[in-house]
Scaffold this motif. Structure first.
Motif, PDB file in Angstrom:
ATOM      1  N   UNK A 171       0.820  -1.213   0.000  1.00 23.33           N
ATOM      2  CA  UNK A 171       0.000   0.000   0.000  1.00 23.33           C
ATOM      3  C   UNK A 171       0.854   1.264   0.000  1.00 23.33           C
ATOM      4  N   UNK A 172       2.037   1.190   0.586  1.00 16.46           N
ATOM      5  CA  UNK A 172       2.892   2.379   0.630  1.00 16.46           C
ATOM      6  C   UNK A 172       3.776   2.493  -0.599  1.00 16.46           C
ATOM      7  N   UNK A 173       4.348   1.380  -1.069  1.00 15.52           N
ATOM      8  CA  UNK A 173       5.341   1.469  -2.142  1.00 15.52           C
ATOM      9  C   UNK A 173       4.746   1.700  -3.517  1.00 15.52           C
ATOM     10  N   UNK A 174       3.479   1.363  -3.724  1.00 12.13           N
ATOM     11  CA  UNK A 174       2.888   1.707  -5.018  1.00 12.13           C
ATOM     12  C   UNK A 174       2.747   3.221  -5.156  1.00 12.13           C
ATOM     13  N   UNK A 175       2.889   3.936  -4.054  1.00  9.07           N
ATOM     14  CA  UNK A 175       2.872   5.399  -4.100  1.00  9.07           C
ATOM     15  C   UNK A 175       4.240   5.976  -4.432  1.00  9.07           C
TER      16      UNK A 175
ATOM     17  N   UNK B 121      -6.183   0.428   3.637  1.00  9.94           N
ATOM     18  CA  UNK B 121      -4.776   0.841   3.532  1.00  9.94           C
ATOM     19  C   UNK B 121      -4.327   1.665   4.730  1.00  9.94           C
ATOM     20  N   UNK B 122      -5.237   1.963   5.640  1.00  8.72           N
ATOM     21  CA  UNK B 122      -4.874   2.788   6.789  1.00  8.72           C
ATOM     22  C   UNK B 122      -4.491   4.199   6.388  1.00  8.72           C
ATOM     23  N   UNK B 123      -5.193   4.733   5.388  1.00  9.56           N
ATOM     24  CA  UNK B 123      -4.949   6.087   4.862  1.00  9.56           C
ATOM     25  C   UNK B 123      -3.609   6.209   4.137  1.00  9.56           C
TER      26      UNK B 123
END
Length: 218
Positions: A97-101, A141-143
């Motif tokens: 969820x974090x690394x696709x950003x 995703x927990x924001x």
């Protein structure tokens, strides 16, 4: 807007970092975030910093390991196994969820030393948001689908991200900083894999055989 924060019309700043200081209260040394050296020195000599680390960590392991083993109907090895399983699943979800950003064709990573960018501008340029209209993906995703806000305001509760978003977009437009967002989670995933494929192609290029030459995202 966030209770107690200035109205959008008052959030005119000389830089995006200045905006973060207007919305989030400044730290003790007046920086947002404080320099790494400052954090290390304060934590090494200030006992409350140590307690704020060890007490939550101890409570976490008591809650996740000791209580299930002592009041549950499972053995200690089974407790350890379930703990490792849930940590693996949660860690994989968090990482994805974090690394696709961050690993994306739309993200630019500046080069050079020192980095010729404002701190807050760098947070916007090196992240990309996604699926902000979906309550499901925001919750699951927990924001983390508000990744830019997550980096700009690490000390603000995530439920403030939504009312802060229009202010962020307005300020990025004011300073001509591209704010990027994918309409859905799956669009962000596809772009993430596309970028990984680009890295694979670049690494196969003979010119990158020289270790002095590093592939860049852009």
């Amino acid at each position: 807007r966030v209770m107690g924060s200035p109205s959008p019309s008052r959030l005119r700043s000389r830089s995006l970092t200045e905006l973060t200081r207007q919305i989030a209260p400044p730290t003790k040394n007046g920086h947002a975030p404080p320099p790494i050296e400052s954090r290390k020195s304060s934590q090494s000599v200030n006992p409350p910093h140590v307690l704020r680390f060890y007490i939550p960590v101890t409570m976490f392991y008591v809650y996740r390991l000791i209580l299930p083993w002592t009041i549950g109907a499972i053995s200690f090895p089974a407790t350890i196994g379930l703990f490792l399983l849930t940590e693996a699943v949660a860690g994989t979800m968090f990482g994805y969820f974090s690394q696709i950003s961050h690993i994306s064709t739309e993200v630019a990573w500046p080069t050079g030393t020192p980095i010729p960018k404002d701190w807050a501008e760098l947070q916007v340029l090196t992240a990309r948001d996604y699926s902000q209209d979906s309550k499901f993906w925001t919750y699951i995703s927990g924001y983390l689908n508000y990744q830019v806000m997550h980096h700009l305001f690490p000390g603000i509760a995530p439920y403030h991200y939504v009312p802060l978003l229009p202010i962020l977009k307005e300020t990025c437009a004011e300073f001509n900083i591209p704010y990027k967002v994918q309409p859905s989670f799956w669009a962000a995933v596809q772009d993430h894999w596309k970028h990984l494929a680009q890295f694979q192609t670049m690494l196969k290029d003979p010119k990158y055989a020289n270790r002095d030459i590093k592939p860049h995202a852009h």
